[in-house]
Design an enzyme around this catalytic site. Structure first.
Site, PDB file in Angstrom:
ATOM      1  CG  HIS A   1      43.221  44.844  35.280  1.00 52.53           C
ATOM      2  ND1 HIS A   1      43.468  45.244  36.576  1.00 52.53           N
ATOM      3  CD2 HIS A   1      42.277  43.866  35.370  1.00 52.53           C
ATOM      4  CE1 HIS A   1      42.730  44.530  37.404  1.00 52.53           C
ATOM      5  NE2 HIS A   1      41.981  43.688  36.695  1.00 52.53           N
TER       6      HIS A   1
ATOM      7  CG  HIS B   1      39.027  42.493  34.706  1.00 52.85           C
ATOM      8  ND1 HIS B   1      39.908  41.625  35.306  1.00 52.85           N
ATOM      9  CD2 HIS B   1      38.747  41.974  33.484  1.00 52.85           C
ATOM     10  CE1 HIS B   1      40.149  40.608  34.483  1.00 52.85           C
ATOM     11  NE2 HIS B   1      39.458  40.806  33.370  1.00 52.85           N
TER      12      HIS B   1
ATOM     13  CG  ASP C   1      36.899  44.061  39.646  1.00 53.01           C
ATOM     14  OD1 ASP C   1      37.148  43.823  38.445  1.00 53.01           O
ATOM     15  OD2 ASP C   1      37.564  43.560  40.583  1.00 53.01           O
ATOM     16  CG  HIS C   2      40.350  46.574  38.783  1.00 48.24           C
ATOM     17  ND1 HIS C   2      41.353  46.557  39.727  1.00 48.24           N
ATOM     18  CD2 HIS C   2      39.730  45.363  38.884  1.00 48.24           C
ATOM     19  CE1 HIS C   2      41.345  45.399  40.360  1.00 48.24           C
ATOM     20  NE2 HIS C   2      40.367  44.650  39.859  1.00 48.24           N
TER      21      HIS C   2
ATOM     22  CG  HIS D   1      44.186  39.468  36.123  1.00 49.08           C
ATOM     23  ND1 HIS D   1      43.450  38.481  36.733  1.00 49.08           N
ATOM     24  CD2 HIS D   1      43.416  40.586  36.172  1.00 49.08           C
ATOM     25  CE1 HIS D   1      42.292  38.984  37.138  1.00 49.08           C
ATOM     26  NE2 HIS D   1      42.239  40.254  36.801  1.00 49.08           N
TER      27      HIS D   1
ATOM     28  CG  ASP E   1      42.543  42.177  40.066  1.00 49.08           C
ATOM     29  OD1 ASP E   1      42.683  42.839  41.113  1.00 49.08           O
ATOM     30  OD2 ASP E   1      41.441  41.997  39.513  1.00 49.08           O
TER      31      ASP E   1
ATOM     32  CG  HIS F   1      40.260  41.988  44.498  1.00 48.04           C
ATOM     33  ND1 HIS F   1      38.886  42.022  44.434  1.00 48.04           N
ATOM     34  CD2 HIS F   1      40.708  42.191  43.227  1.00 48.04           C
ATOM     35  CE1 HIS F   1      38.513  42.221  43.166  1.00 48.04           C
ATOM     36  NE2 HIS F   1      39.602  42.322  42.413  1.00 48.04           N
TER      37      HIS F   1
HETATM   38 FE    FE Z   1      39.643  42.734  40.254  1.00 48.40          FE
HETATM   39 ZN    ZN Z   2      40.811  41.937  37.377  1.00 44.24          ZN
END
Ligand code: FE
Ligand code: ZN
Length: 258
Positions: free
Chosen positions: A57, A59, A61-62, A115, A134, A172
């Site tokens: 996805h 985001h 942090d990905h 999400h 996530d 995570h």
């Molecule tokens: Fe994340």
């Molecule tokens: Zn995420």
């Protein structure tokens, strides 16, 4: 065919990118590279060259490492076709039921929104591994940023159809905190209690608690255990529908200070 070897790459504060590779075929994918530097170090340490970048996805942090890793290795970037505009450097968009291969290792794409609208999983069926980003965590699930409870419940239900032996690789290291919450709604689940004892010991040594697998999640993840009488009692919802129990569990977790 050998099975994919899969190694965690700790990134940022509590993210994992995952290296999935086959040395005989000279292929190596990274799933959800938050940042380039730790991925580069892990590739060096394992003596690997990056050939594919897989995103679950959009985001940051990905996908934060996408462009730098692409510039350095020329690796192809694959992600949700329904979210192309938000995936940096994407060249291949995939949708529900598509197959995408890393060397001879074929993944089925599962759309698992809520999400984010475009969230996908890569299920490497023959390798018995699924990358859930996530959406499904060990003993937890992602927050509903771009979808409602029925959408998340159907996404999780799709993952529940995979074989119990399927290893779950998520984005995570939230396992211990998730488990603390799980114990508040299902304190007498014996599987949950014994898993938490293991998880606490593993975290004390600073090791990853992942992968999990679908069978373990069915026994311990409160978001999948909507029919548990104890969870329903804890929520005061004995006769509610599955999706309402899921929604109430998610709401309670949103405000859990654990
Ligand atoms: Fe994340
Ligand atoms: Zn995420």
């Amino acid at each position: 065919m050998t099975t994919l070897q899969i190694e965690p790459v700790p990134c940022l504060r509590d993210n994992y990118a995952w290296l999935a590779f086959d040395r005989d075929e000279n292929v190596c994918a990274v799933v959800d590279p938050s940042e380039a530097a730790p991925v580069r170090r892990a590739l060096h340490a394992h003596g690997l060259l990056l050939t594919h970048i897989l995103n679950t996805h959009h985001h940051p942090d990905h996908v934060g490492g996408n462009l730098e890793l692409h510039r350095e290795f020329g690796a192809e970037i694959v992600g949700p076709g329904k979210d192309r505009a938000r995936i940096p450097g994407i060249s291949t968009g995939v949708v529900e039921g598509d197959r995408y291969s890393v060397g001879s290792h074929s993944a089925v794409v599962l759309e698992i929104p809520a999400h984010t609208r475009g969230h996908i999983a890569f299920w490497f069926e023959k390798d018995a591994a699924v990358f859930t980003g996530d959406t499904l965590f060990a003993m937890g699930c992602g927050r509903l940023f771009e979808g409602d409870p029925p959408t998340m419940w159907s996404s999780l239900s799709k993952l529940l159809t995979l074989p119990d032996s399927t290893r779950v690789y998520c984005g995570h290291e939230y396992t211990e905190a998730n488990g603390r919450f799980a114990l508040t709604v299902e304190p007498s689940n014996p599987d949950l209690n014994s898993r938490m004892a293991e998880v606490r010991a593993i975290r004390k040594e600073g090791r990853p608690t992942l992968p999990s697998n679908i069978g373990i999640e069915k026994k311990t993840n409160p978001f999948l255990r909507v029919s548990s009488p104890e969870i329903r009692r804890s929520l005061g919802m004995p006769g509610a529908s599955d999706v309402d129990v899921f929604a109430a569990t998610r709401r309670r977790k949103d405000s859990f200070q654990g």
